[in-house]
Design a protein around this motif. Sequence first.
Motif, short mmCIF file in Angstrom:
data_model
loop_
_atom_site.label_atom_id
_atom_site.label_comp_id
_atom_site.label_asym_id
_atom_site.label_seq_id
_atom_site.Cartn_x
_atom_site.Cartn_y
_atom_site.Cartn_z
N ARG A 81 2.08 14.93 -6.34
CA ARG A 81 1.10 15.52 -7.25
C ARG A 81 0.42 14.43 -8.09
O ARG A 81 -0.79 14.49 -8.32
CB ARG A 81 1.80 16.53 -8.17
N SER A 84 -2.01 12.50 -5.73
CA SER A 84 -3.13 13.33 -5.27
C SER A 84 -4.15 13.62 -6.37
O SER A 84 -5.33 13.81 -6.08
CB SER A 84 -2.60 14.65 -4.71
N ASN A 85 -3.68 13.65 -7.62
CA ASN A 85 -4.56 14.07 -8.71
C ASN A 85 -4.96 12.94 -9.66
O ASN A 85 -5.57 13.19 -10.69
CB ASN A 85 -3.88 15.17 -9.52
N VAL A 87 -7.27 10.66 -9.55
CA VAL A 87 -8.71 10.56 -9.78
C VAL A 87 -9.25 11.81 -10.49
O VAL A 87 -10.01 11.70 -11.46
CB VAL A 87 -9.46 10.32 -8.45
N THR A 88 -8.84 12.98 -10.03
CA THR A 88 -9.38 14.21 -10.62
C THR A 88 -8.89 14.41 -12.06
O THR A 88 -9.59 15.02 -12.86
CB THR A 88 -9.01 15.43 -9.76
N ASN A 89 -7.71 13.91 -12.37
CA ASN A 89 -7.27 13.95 -13.78
C ASN A 89 -8.28 13.23 -14.67
O ASN A 89 -8.60 13.69 -15.77
CB ASN A 89 -5.90 13.29 -13.94
N THR A 91 -11.62 12.21 -13.80
CA THR A 91 -13.00 12.73 -13.75
C THR A 91 -13.10 14.13 -14.34
O THR A 91 -14.18 14.52 -14.81
CB THR A 91 -13.51 12.74 -12.30
N GLY A 92 -12.00 14.87 -14.33
CA GLY A 92 -12.04 16.23 -14.87
C GLY A 92 -11.65 16.32 -16.33
O GLY A 92 -11.59 17.42 -16.89
N GLN A 365 -4.17 11.02 -17.69
CA GLN A 365 -2.92 11.14 -16.93
C GLN A 365 -1.82 11.70 -17.81
O GLN A 365 -1.07 12.61 -17.41
CB GLN A 365 -2.49 9.77 -16.38
N ALA A 368 -2.36 15.43 -18.45
CA ALA A 368 -2.08 16.20 -17.24
C ALA A 368 -0.58 16.31 -17.00
O ALA A 368 -0.07 17.39 -16.70
CB ALA A 368 -2.76 15.55 -16.03
#
Length: 522
Positions: A81, A84-85, A87-89, A91-92, A365, A368
Motif C-alpha cells: 500500500r 502503490s500510493n 505518488v497519489t498521496n 498529488t492528492g 505520507q 496518509a
Amino acid sequence: MAPARPGLFNRFLNGVEWLGNLLPHPITLFALFSLALILASGIAAWFGVSVVDPRPEGAPGRSSDGMITVVSLLSAEGLQRIVSNLVTNFTGFAPLGTVLVALLGVGIAEHSGLLSAAMRGMVMSASKRMVTLTVVFAGIMSNTAAELGYVVLIPLAAMIFHSLGRHPLAGLAAAFAGVSGGYSANLLLGTVDPLLAGITQIAARIIDPGYVVGPEVNWYFMFISTFLITGLGAWVTEKIVEPKLGKYDPSEASVPLDQQAESLTAREKRGLWSALVAVLVVSGLLALTVVPADGILRHPETGAIAGSPFLHGIVAFIFVFFAVPGFVYGKVVGTMTSDKDVIKAMSTSMSTMGMYIVLVFFAAQFVAYFSWTNFGTVFAVKGAGALQALGLTGPGLFFGFILMCAVINLMIGSASAQWAVTAPIFVPMLMLIGYSPEVIQAAYRIGDSVTNIITPMMSYFGLILAVAVRYQKSLGIGTLIATMLPYTLVFLVGWSLLFYVWVFVLGLPVGPGAATFYPVGG
C-alpha cells in the motif's frame, strides 16, 4: 545598552532555543514520524489495539463489526500500500494544488510591485497620530503575500519611526507584531486559508468521510480579528514597548542612519488607482454571479450561497483578485509590458515554493499513514473519552487547546507543519465531543500566530534580528524576544477572549456556512 533579562525568563528562552535546536528540520521530522507510525502500527496491531466505532450504524466508513482496530503497515500488505500510493498521496494532498493556484495570482501582484507600493503608500501616508495603527494593520494585511511584510514593511516601519523622532525598534516591533503575531488575521483570504483548510478537511474525514472544509470557513472571525489585533498591537507599542525602550540614541546604531523611506512616485500612484479600479470591476462582475437570486454561481438546486460553486471556487477568485489588479498596476508603471512578464512572475513565485513542495511530500505520507493505520480514530476516541471523564468538554476547553498550540509553535514554527501533525489527532477528538472542524481550526490559528514573534525557530527571525541590530548593535536574541513578549501575552489573552465571546457567547459563525457544533452520532 540592552536591558537585563530576569533569570527565570533567561532560562525560559534558553530552554526554548535548546528544545528547538534538538528538533530536526520539519521535513526530516515528517520522515521520522512516518517511519515511527509504520513501526507503531505493527506493534499496536500485534497487541490488537481497538476502540468502539463512534459513528452511527449505517454511516459512511463505519466498520461492519462496530470496532476500529489499528491496521499494521509493517507487513507485506502495508508495504504494498505504501509503495502503490506514494505518488497519489502527494498529488492528492488537498492543500497542495489550492495553495499553488492562489500563489500564482499573488505572485503577479507581488512581482508587479503592487503589494509593495500599496504597503508603502498606506504606511507613509498615515498621520503621526495614526502611524502605529497603520503599521500594525499593514503588517496584518501583508500576510497575503508571504515574505513581503518581513522584507519590506519591517525595515520600512523602523525607518519611519526614526524619521518621526521615535524609537526605530518600536516601529520594527509594531510591524513584526502585525506581520507575524497577527499572521492568521486578515480582511482578505490568502494562501494560508486553503493550506490549513485542506489539512483540516483530511483530519475531519477520519470521523466523517464526506466532510468538506473550504478556505473561507474562518473568514468572518479572521476579518474581525484584524481590527482587534491592530488595536492591541498599537496599544502595546505605545503604552508598553516604546516607553520601555526610552529615547533613542543614534550612537547605538551599527551603521550610519542616513537612509530615507522612499515616497511613492506619481507613476506608482497612478498604478495604485488603476489597480483599485480593476478591483472594483472584478468585484462588480463577481457580485453579478452571486447577489441576484438566480446568480449563476449560487447553488444550482437550493439557490443558496452555502455549498455553492462560488464557495467551492474561492481559490480561483483569490487568484483573480490578485492577478488582475497586479497586471493592471504593472502595465501602468511599466513592470509588466507583455504576457512574458506575467509568466515570469508566476514562474518566480512557483520557484520559491520548492521547500514547501518537499515538505508537502513527506507531510502527505505521514497524514496518509495516520489514516490508514486508524491511529487517528483510535486517538480521537480515547482522547474524547478522557476529556469526557474529566468533564473537560465545555467551551473553556478551547483556552487550553489554544495555549497548547502556542507552546508547540515555539518549537515548530511552520503553521502547515504543526497543523499537519496535530490536526489528525485534535480535529477528530474535538469533533467527537461536539465541536466543528471550522471552530477547531479557528482556535488553532490563534495559538499558531501569537508565539511566532518570540520563537527563534520562526524562519524569518534571523532577518528581523539583522534589521534590529542596525539600530542597536548590542541587541541579541533575548532582547528582541523580551521586546516582543508583551505582544504575545496581550494577543493570546485578547484573541482567545474574542474567540470565546464570538463563538460561544454571541453564537456567531467563524465563517460562511461554518457550523459551531458537530452533531456527534448524527
